[in-house]
Design an enzyme around this catalytic site. Structure first.
Site, PDB file in Angstrom:
ATOM      1  N   LYS A 115       0.756  -1.189   0.065  1.00  0.00           N
ATOM      2  CA  LYS A 115       0.200  -0.042  -0.133  1.00  0.00           C
ATOM      3  C   LYS A 115       0.885   1.319   0.061  1.00  0.00           C
ATOM      4  CE  LYS A 115      -4.396  -1.399   1.741  1.00  0.00           C
ATOM      5  NZ  LYS A 115      -5.642  -1.238   2.672  1.00  0.00           N
ATOM      6  N   LYS A 199      -5.190  -9.808  -6.721  1.00  0.00           N
ATOM      7  CA  LYS A 199      -6.238  -9.991  -6.065  1.00  0.00           C
ATOM      8  C   LYS A 199      -7.073  -8.929  -6.561  1.00  0.00           C
ATOM      9  CE  LYS A 199      -5.932  -7.677  -1.779  1.00  0.00           C
ATOM     10  NZ  LYS A 199      -5.961  -7.429  -0.717  1.00  0.00           N
ATOM     11  N   LYS A 202     -10.322  -2.890  -4.151  1.00  0.00           N
ATOM     12  CA  LYS A 202     -11.269  -1.697  -4.097  1.00  0.00           C
ATOM     13  C   LYS A 202     -10.396  -0.523  -4.883  1.00  0.00           C
ATOM     14  CE  LYS A 202     -13.085  -2.373   0.468  1.00  0.00           C
ATOM     15  NZ  LYS A 202     -12.774  -2.205   1.977  1.00  0.00           N
TER      16      LYS A 202
HETATM   17  P1  TYM Z   1     -10.604  -4.699   3.895  1.00  0.00           P
HETATM   18  O1  TYM Z   1     -11.746  -3.658   3.993  1.00  0.00           O
HETATM   19  O2  TYM Z   1      -9.745  -4.559   3.224  1.00  0.00           O
HETATM   20  O3  TYM Z   1     -11.407  -6.113   3.416  1.00  0.00           O
HETATM   21  C1  TYM Z   1     -12.571  -6.559   4.200  1.00  0.00           C
HETATM   22  C2  TYM Z   1     -12.518  -8.105   4.255  1.00  0.00           C
HETATM   23  O4  TYM Z   1     -12.665  -8.710   2.934  1.00  0.00           O
HETATM   24  C3  TYM Z   1     -11.603  -9.508   2.543  1.00  0.00           C
HETATM   25  N1  TYM Z   1     -11.361  -9.296   1.290  1.00  0.00           N
HETATM   26  C4  TYM Z   1     -11.089 -10.531   0.464  1.00  0.00           C
HETATM   27  N2  TYM Z   1     -11.499 -11.762   0.403  1.00  0.00           N
HETATM   28  C5  TYM Z   1     -11.421 -12.477  -0.437  1.00  0.00           C
HETATM   29  N3  TYM Z   1     -10.847 -11.993  -1.884  1.00  0.00           N
HETATM   30  C6  TYM Z   1     -10.554 -10.667  -1.933  1.00  0.00           C
HETATM   31  N4  TYM Z   1     -10.128 -10.378  -2.974  1.00  0.00           N
HETATM   32  C7  TYM Z   1     -10.802  -9.842  -0.597  1.00  0.00           C
HETATM   33  N5  TYM Z   1     -10.366  -8.526  -0.765  1.00  0.00           N
HETATM   34  C8  TYM Z   1     -10.715  -8.281   0.604  1.00  0.00           C
HETATM   35  C9  TYM Z   1     -10.382  -9.217   3.562  1.00  0.00           C
HETATM   36  O5  TYM Z   1      -9.705 -10.256   4.044  1.00  0.00           O
HETATM   37  C10 TYM Z   1     -11.364  -8.756   4.599  1.00  0.00           C
HETATM   38  O6  TYM Z   1     -11.694 -10.017   5.741  1.00  0.00           O
HETATM   39  N6  TYM Z   1      -7.761  -4.853   7.739  1.00  0.00           N
HETATM   40  C11 TYM Z   1      -9.088  -5.236   7.672  1.00  0.00           C
HETATM   41  C12 TYM Z   1     -10.288  -4.676   8.144  1.00  0.00           C
HETATM   42  C13 TYM Z   1     -10.097  -4.815   9.760  1.00  0.00           C
HETATM   43  C14 TYM Z   1     -10.206  -5.995  10.408  1.00  0.00           C
HETATM   44  C15 TYM Z   1     -10.326  -5.877  11.835  1.00  0.00           C
HETATM   45  C16 TYM Z   1     -10.819  -7.385  10.092  1.00  0.00           C
HETATM   46  C17 TYM Z   1      -9.760  -3.861  10.700  1.00  0.00           C
HETATM   47  N7  TYM Z   1     -10.002  -4.418  11.861  1.00  0.00           N
HETATM   48  C18 TYM Z   1     -10.333  -6.888  12.828  1.00  0.00           C
HETATM   49  C19 TYM Z   1     -10.674  -8.200  11.063  1.00  0.00           C
HETATM   50  C20 TYM Z   1     -10.719  -7.977  12.470  1.00  0.00           C
HETATM   51  C21 TYM Z   1      -9.203  -4.656   6.099  1.00  0.00           C
HETATM   52  O7  TYM Z   1      -8.568  -3.884   5.677  1.00  0.00           O
HETATM   53  O8  TYM Z   1     -10.011  -5.231   5.249  1.00  0.00           O
END
Ligand code: TYM
Length: 335
Positions: A115, A199, A202
């Site tokens: 990132k 991957k 967004k």
């Molecule tokens: P974020 O917002 O990037 O993504 C949210 C969730 O979607 C999953 N994900 C995917 N799964 C499969 N294929 C993909 N291409 C894909 N892109 C995203 C992510 O693995 C995630 O589960 N850091 C985390 C948010 C967070 C969090 C937490 C999660 C903050 N605090 C505590 C669990 C526990 C994040 O950026 O997710």
């Protein structure tokens, strides 16, 4: 302090373009856990601002993630839905954990490297310490299980190491549990529709790379039609998908959407051309996603309802996290 055995915590960032990877890798699994676990689902707006967010869009996107949770089937009455910035325990615990986590641990985080890009000096400090805030999210509730997509695995390992180091440093055995990652289903890593080796994300500049939770039926069909594949028909078994990332991705999406394994999907479509498989996948995706998209739209029009859910959820979240923080303050020696 009682330790719950089945407490789930997870979060999604309100950074717009909520996509099929977020749905299949995370949100859909959140829904399934409601029968067996006490669930806390957060819209992590404090994580979102580690990169620049337009304030108006951040607010709209926060409501949109809440709407996506509810439209997908999360019950905000039985479980907790809220946004992170409303519960100050997250920021407070993150600071304390910043003093537990080592710089070397953060230097190993691959997501920061991706990132921050080449100009790492210009990345925000928040982006660097992002995994510490994530550990705080989970540990403030002493959560035992964390459903996420594959890409969050390394962050979860850091949360586990953080829990253990805190317990050891302060001689508080078992105070923080070791949170278990739950990486479930056939779509733990949904790939870009334009490049099966990347991957689905967004932030990809190409809108054709992802199916979003706002897409119309026509958008979905168009994006699947244009998805990158190869000229060969579908193989008869999973081994035959090796070296065919575009095909593997579409079969994985079909499997996840139909609650089947990839092997079962291939048994059905073995030898089929993409001219047959893609329309079948588009029909399935529309059938599964359109009702959610429509319900999200309806909920987004009722801003007062969403805001009430988030407010009530935050109250209930505080009731769990505040006593944990009170105990953490004692353990650390704050008077
Ligand atoms: P974020 O917002 O990037 O993504 C949210 C969730 O979607 C999953 N994900 C995917 N799964 C499969 N294929 C993909 N291409 C894909 N892109 C995203 C992510 O693995 C995630 O589960 N850091 C985390 C948010 C967070 C969090 C937490 C999660 C903050 N605090 C505590 C669990 C526990 C994040 O950026 O997710």
């Amino acid at each position: 302090m009682d330790q719950p055995q089945n407490r789930v915590f997870s979060g999604v960032q309100p950074t717009g373009n909520l996509h099929l990877g977020n749905y299949l890798g995370a949100i859909r699994n959140f829904v399934g856990l409601q029968e067996t676990h006490e669930c806390i689902y957060c819209v992590v707006d404090m994580h979102a601002i580690t990169v620049w967010q337009d304030p108006k869009e951040l607010a709209a996107n926060t409501r949109e993630v809440a709407a996506a949770y509810i439209a997908s089937g999360i019950d905000p009455e039985r479980h907790i839905v809220f946004n992170q910035s409303k519960v100050s325990a997250h920021a407070e615990l993150a600071w304390i954990l910043n003093c537990v986590v080592r710089i070397g641990w953060l230097n190993r985080m691959t997501q920061f490297k991706d990132k921050a890009g080449k100009d790492r000096e210009k990345a925000s400090v928040g982006l660097y310490t992002y995994p510490v805030l994530m550990a705080a999210d989970i540990l403030a509730y002493r959560a035992t299980h964390v459903p996420v997509g594959e890409d969050q695995k390394q962050h979860l390992e850091l949360a586990r190491d953080t829990a253990q180091k805190f317990n050891n440093d302060f001689d508080a055995p078992d105070f923080f549990p070791q949170p278990e990652p739950l990486i479930m289903g056939e779509a733990t890593r949904v790939m870009s529709l334009r490049d099966g080796t990347k991957k689905m994300s967004k932030s990809d500049p190409s809108d054709l790379s992802r199916i979003t939770m706002r897409d119309s039926a026509d958008d979905i069909a168009k994006k699947i039609r244009k998805a990158q594949t190869d000229p060969d028909p579908l193989p008869e078994d999973v081994k035959g998908l090796e070296g065919r990332p575009g095909a593997d991705n579409l079969v994985g999406i079909y499997a996840a959407l139909s609650d089947k394994t990839k092997a079962q999907v291939l048994a059905e479509f073995s030898g089929a051309q993409f001219s047959v498989f893609k329309p079948a996948l588009a029909d399935l995706a529309v059938e599964k996603l359109s009702p959610i998209t429509n319900e999200m739209k309806r909920l987004m029009d009722d801003r007062a309802y969403i805001d009430t859910i988030l407010e009530k959820g935050a109250e209930r979240a505080r009731a769990i996290a505040d006593p944990v923080l009170a105990r953490v303050r004692e353990i650390v020696g704050f008077i």
